[in-house]
Design an enzyme around this catalytic site. Structure first.
Site, PDB file in Angstrom:
ATOM      1  N   ALA A  11       0.807  -1.216   0.000  1.00  0.00           N
ATOM      2  CA  ALA A  11       0.000   0.000   0.000  1.00  0.00           C
ATOM      3  C   ALA A  11       0.837   1.262   0.000  1.00  0.00           C
ATOM      4  CB  ALA A  11      -0.924   0.005   1.228  1.00  0.00           C
ATOM      5  N   ILE A  18     -10.501  -3.019   6.721  1.00  0.00           N
ATOM      6  CA  ILE A  18     -10.173  -4.348   7.247  1.00  0.00           C
ATOM      7  C   ILE A  18     -10.704  -4.515   8.669  1.00  0.00           C
ATOM      8  CG2 ILE A  18      -8.210  -4.689   5.713  1.00  0.00           C
ATOM      9  CD1 ILE A  18      -6.356  -4.103   8.053  1.00  0.00           C
ATOM     10  N   GLY A  61      -0.504   4.076  -2.713  1.00  0.00           N
ATOM     11  CA  GLY A  61      -0.473   5.514  -2.508  1.00  0.00           C
ATOM     12  C   GLY A  61       0.974   5.980  -2.447  1.00  0.00           C
ATOM     13  N   PRO A  81      -3.811   2.871   9.342  1.00  0.00           N
ATOM     14  CA  PRO A  81      -5.281   2.892   9.342  1.00  0.00           C
ATOM     15  C   PRO A  81      -5.830   1.511   8.987  1.00  0.00           C
ATOM     16  CG  PRO A  81      -4.406   4.726   8.074  1.00  0.00           C
ATOM     17  CD  PRO A  81      -3.254   3.811   8.346  1.00  0.00           C
ATOM     18  N   THR A  82      -6.967   1.166   9.566  1.00  0.00           N
ATOM     19  CA  THR A  82      -7.547  -0.162   9.304  1.00  0.00           C
ATOM     20  C   THR A  82      -9.025  -0.064   8.938  1.00  0.00           C
ATOM     21  OG1 THR A  82      -8.186  -0.531  11.620  1.00  0.00           O
ATOM     22  CG2 THR A  82      -5.957  -1.204  10.975  1.00  0.00           C
ATOM     23  N   GLY A  83      -9.453   1.084   8.409  1.00  0.00           N
ATOM     24  CA  GLY A  83     -10.878   1.317   8.178  1.00  0.00           C
ATOM     25  C   GLY A  83     -11.653   0.132   7.644  1.00  0.00           C
ATOM     26  N   ASN A 111       4.583   7.755   3.830  1.00  0.00           N
ATOM     27  CA  ASN A 111       3.465   7.350   2.977  1.00  0.00           C
ATOM     28  C   ASN A 111       2.287   8.307   3.178  1.00  0.00           C
ATOM     29  OD1 ASN A 111       2.779   6.439   5.601  1.00  0.00           O
ATOM     30  ND2 ASN A 111       1.395   4.943   4.718  1.00  0.00           N
ATOM     31  N   PRO A 112       1.172   8.126   2.460  1.00  0.00           N
ATOM     32  CA  PRO A 112       0.085   9.118   2.510  1.00  0.00           C
ATOM     33  C   PRO A 112      -0.539   9.368   3.873  1.00  0.00           C
ATOM     34  CG  PRO A 112      -0.133   7.836   0.523  1.00  0.00           C
ATOM     35  CD  PRO A 112       0.983   7.199   1.315  1.00  0.00           C
ATOM     36  N   CYS A 113      -0.546   8.382   4.759  1.00  0.00           N
ATOM     37  CA  CYS A 113      -1.147   8.611   6.079  1.00  0.00           C
ATOM     38  C   CYS A 113      -0.117   8.887   7.158  1.00  0.00           C
ATOM     39  CB  CYS A 113      -2.027   7.426   6.460  1.00  0.00           C
ATOM     40  SG  CYS A 113      -3.524   7.314   5.456  1.00  0.00           S
ATOM     41  N   GLU A 147       2.206   7.114   8.627  1.00  0.00           N
ATOM     42  CA  GLU A 147       2.655   6.130   9.616  1.00  0.00           C
ATOM     43  C   GLU A 147       3.872   5.328   9.166  1.00  0.00           C
ATOM     44  OE1 GLU A 147       0.190   3.553   6.938  1.00  0.00           O
ATOM     45  OE2 GLU A 147       0.103   5.607   7.658  1.00  0.00           O
TER      46      GLU A 147
END
Length: 876
Positions: free
Chosen positions: A279, A641, A308, A637-639, A462-464, A466
């Site tokens: 990802a 999953i 991303g 993030p795990t939205g 990366n985009p978020c 983390e």
């Protein structure tokens, strides 16, 4: 008992399990608040006696017949309320089964389908299950997990000591032609039982076999294969590697049991033509048009493959600088970000969703103020998260109040200066207004970077945010479900640390194998990723786990649990990575890393007073044997999953205990699973209380207790906190406690109510930096979209409740002025504590690209739709 078999609804005959009967009756008793273990024992004994006297293995009972007997038994013992609950539950389960069958286009539900909630089945069907040209499903949930596990097991076979030479001293075998299509569906591993959905047999498809051949060729080119391809394939067909079925089953069961789920690209692409499983990607960009356009092309390839991109734009010369080749003027980094933004819109990610970007500019760049305000106008750079990277030198100027020099990256000359305090406040002001930019702290990112001496500083994420990475690095992610390790026995609720530890090791093996079978979008990414072999094992279900353990999220006990869960995650992942290094070799850059000098990539290692595990032993093992992966943990993030696992997202508090979910066929109340369980256990579950809580923004605060249940509701209010019940400083504290033990970084939104001031956001940044966080993203409710769920904290202009803890004392000890506790009134304003009021502008209401809903919330640094579950984050 004479009866050892039972007939399932789909006609299969399986082993009789009396525990299922006991569990169903117990659930019905608890739902109406009538649980009594002695009576439960009597009812279960009666049911089993009737089954044993009525049926035999020659005439086994059908599940429906067993359920009829249970109903009669409950009536016999005058448990009429329990019987009613059992009957209602039975009818509800029948309704759910039919809905699942309709969604999946099947005439039965198997054991895997049963383990998944109806919401999870809907989500898998809408996004993840493979479909044919006619739109029909080519797989069900069981097939999806088989598709993934049968890919992940391939490296275990090729690294088998029977054929693998770790030292690379073998003769390189000639490359052989192989047609995967010829063998598709004909080769697999022996093992499994067609009748057992939890231990299925499998065969590889052409895409699996193509990845198998690619890995063989790679290892062969390194002199690590003892046999030729044809010899290996003959051995595979002869069953010489069938013992690796247990590895397949291990990966399969991790997912089916919802203990671990990999990031979305793995769910989408494992065993498919696309084959891209990661990802997170970071790309370089240099100060030339050629480099800019190359980065744009490479970003497009990554978006197409399902990933991303993060890019640090600080090497680009500022707006107005000279362009010698044309005699013109440079347009600056922000203008070139728009190119990537447009490309993101045009290239739909893997046919699933649009891409996501992280745009970074370092604080010393002359265009920094333009960058900070780049998203001031709604609609600008919508496919970007923005972050200002604050470098270590900035803090000295900030503390001393001296002008901070801005540097032209083209020639290193001073281009101008800014007031560091004004710039810092402008970042906070824009975050207050728009949610962007976030802040990255370069010193904290690199403090424990074990490759810093060899590769220099990491300057991108990366985009978020983390996953701090070097240019062309990628990272594949997956998350452990903490809630899966809750154990209930004799009224006692505990967390199973031993099983959690064992499964962490399995998940590490899963993610390490993903690197070997990944189909990278760009050759440079494959090369760079395999030099460090970073993986990102994370967490989800934290809030539900704390609910179950009756621990308030932001209590000292809650923070201690977070710290311990993260410590175990990294310790046992690293321990397993050492074992992998013994078998397969360390990551190639290990000799150049800080590991050889005894350095460790987590801050917690340097604070022995907080250890729960023997970190000295782990350090010694790494120095002696090496380690397979440069980093092993990330909180991503795990939205989506976490929706599959039906648990709370990542390490976030639950956003709402109850909310109305609107779907095409109508609306219903979505209730947090653990909250629903405890409502039923305490005899509180009703349509009225669900509606009251939903209308209260999902919070339990301010809810009137039913008569006689006042004490129960008060106890539950202390435990069942939602995001806006928790002060923002405790959100930061939670991120910090977990960050101590995470190799990479943490994705978490610092939720703030609408009434906080710009000064509060400044204090949040300072607190985060001084606690050692690598970055921070704040979201003030209403800054990006209309408020969807309004809690008492938002409505009253002050936090509804405070849990006693040490956070404010910590903030004070770090020299930070204490925060605003309630909404400032006009007459309370002082020059020292101004409350910023931005110019009036229309509120920016976003729309879900999948279902069109405007009911969007912000958590885990991502936009998420309440109605369909869509998330803007590529990881999830």
């Amino acid at each position: 008992m004479r009866v050892t078999k039972v007939v399932k609804r789909d006609g299969r005959v399986v082993e009789f399990d009396s525990f299922r009967i006991r569990r169903a009756i117990e659930m019905a008793m608890r739902e109406v608040g009538k649980f009594d273990e002695a009576i439960l024992d009597k009812v279960v004994k009666y049911v089993l006696d009737v089954i044993d006297s009525t049926f035999s293995d020659e005439r086994p009972p059908h599940v429906e017949e067993i359920q009829d007997i249970v109903e009669l038994a409950l009536m016999k013992y005058d448990l009429f309320e329990v019987a009613k609950a059992y009957i209602v539950y039975r009818k509800e389960r029948e309704k759910i089964r039919k809905e699942k069958m309709a969604i999946l286009g099947k005439d039965y539900v198997d054991d895997v389908d049963k383990r998944l909630s109806l919401n999870a089945v809907r989500l898998l069907a809408s996004r993840y299950l493979q479909k044919g040209p006619d739109g029909r499903f080519l797989e069900d949930p069981k097939g999806l997990f088989i598709r993934i596990a049968s890919l992940v097991v391939i490296p275990d076979i090729l690294y088998d000591p029977l054929i693998f030479d770790k030292e690379g001293e073998q003769e390189v075998h000639p490359t052989e032609y192989f047609n995967p299509e010829e063998w598709a569906g004909k080769v697999g591993l022996g093992g499994g039982d067609p009748e057992n959905h939890l231990a299925p047999p499998f065969v590889w498809n052409a895409h699996h076999l193509e990845r198998m051949k690619a890995l063989y060729d790679e290892l062969n080119s390194q002199g690590k294969m003892r046999v030729s391809w044809s010899q290996f394939f003959d051995m595979l067909r002869d069953g010489r590697f069938d013992h690796h079925y247990k590895d397949f089953l291990e990966y399969y069961r991790l997912m089916v049991d919802l203990k671990f789920i990999p990031n979305s690209p793995t769910l989408f692409n494992a065993g498919t033509m696309l084959g891209q499983l990661s990802a997170c990607f970071v790309l370089p960009i240099e100060d030339s048009l050629e480099s800019i356009m190359r980065s744009a092309t490479e970003a497009a390839m990554i978006f197409k493959s399902g990933g991303g991109v993060g890019i640090n734009y600080s090497k680009l010369r500022p707006q107005g600088d000279i362009v010698r080749s044309t005699g013109g003027q440079a347009s600056g980094p922000v203008s070139f970000m728009r190119i990537i933004d447009v490309i993101t819109d045009v290239v739909k990610q893997g046919g699933r969703r649009r891409g996501a970007n992280m745009g970074i500019l370092e604080i010393w760049h002359p265009d920094i103020m333009k960058f900070i305000e780049a998203k001031a106008k709604p609609g600008n750079l919508e496919n970007f998260n923005l972050s200002v990277m604050i470098t270590e030198d900035f803090w000295k100027y900030y503390e001393e109040g001296k002008d901070y020099p801005l540097i032209n990256p083209r020639n290193g000359e001073v281009w101008g200066s800014i007031d560091p305090r004004e710039a810092f406040r402008k970042i906070a002001e824009m975050a207050w207004r728009t949610g962007d930019p976030g802040v990255l702290f370069a010193d904290n990112i690199n403090r424990r970077n074990i490759l810093r001496e060899h590769l220099g500083e990491i300057k991108s994420t990366n985009p978020c945010g983390e996953e701090p990475l070097y240019p062309y690095e990628s990272c594949n992610l997956g998350s452990m479900n903490l809630y899966a390790y809750i154990r209930r026995e004799n009224g006692l609720v505990t967390f199973d640390w031993d099983e959690y530890s064992r499964d962490i090791r399995k998940a590490l093996r899963f993610l390490d194998n993903i690197i070997d079978v990944n189909k990278f979008p760009i050759p440079e990414i494959e090369k760079t990723t395999k030099r460090t072999r970073k993986v990102g094992l994370g967490l989800m279900g934290l809030a539900d786990t704390l609910f179950a353990l009756r621990i308030p999220y932001n209590s000292e006990e809650g923070f201690n649990f977070m710290r311990r869960a993260a410590e175990y995650l990294t310790y046992f992942a690293m321990l397993e990575s050492v074992e992998r290094a013994k078998e397969r070799g360390s990551f190639p850059l290990f000799p150049e890393s800080g590991y050889v000098r005894g350095e460790m990539p987590v801050e917690g290692f340097y604070h022995p007073e907080i250890w729960n595990l023997d970190w000295d032993y782990l350090r010694e093992q790494i120095m002696r044997n090496g380690i397979r992966n440069a980093e092993v943990t990330t909180i991503a993030p795990t939205g989506s999953i976490s929706m599959i696992a039906e648990v709370s997202s990542g390490i976030e508090p639950q956003f709402a205990l109850v909310f109305e979910k609107r779907v095409t066929v109508g609306s219903f109340f979505y209730v947090d699973a653990e909250f629903e369980r405890q409502l039923k256990e305490n005899g509180l579950y009703s349509e009225k209380i669900l509606r009251d809580i939903a209308e209260n923004g999902g919070s339990l605060y301010g809810i009137e207790a039913p008569e006689g249940k006042e004490d129960v509701i008060e106890r539950m209010k202390r435990i069942f906190l939602v995001a806006y019940d928790i002060p923002w400083w405790d959100h930061i504290r939670a991120e910090a406690e977990i960050s101590r033990w995470i190799c990479a970084a943490v994705s978490k939104t610092i939720n703030m109510p609408n009434w906080v001031s710009v000064s509060d956001i400044e204090k949040a940044y300072l607190f985060a930096h001084r606690l050692g966080l690598k970055g921070i993203t704040v979201y003030r409710d209403g800054s990006k979209s209309a408020q969807v769920l309004i809690t008492p904290t938002q409505r009253r202009g002050e936090y509804a409740s405070f849990i006693e803890n040490e956070t404010l004392k910590m903030m004070e000890s770090l020299g930070i002025e204490l925060p605003q506790l309630r909404k400032a009134k006009v007459e309370e304003k002082t020059q020292a504590q101004p409350v910023f009021k931005p110019p009036a502008q229309p509120n920016h209401v976003e729309t879900c690209p999948e279902c069109g809903s405007t009911r969007l919330i912000h958590k885990e640094d991502c936009v998420t739709c309440l109605d369909c579950g869509w998330s803007a984050c590529v990881v999830t």
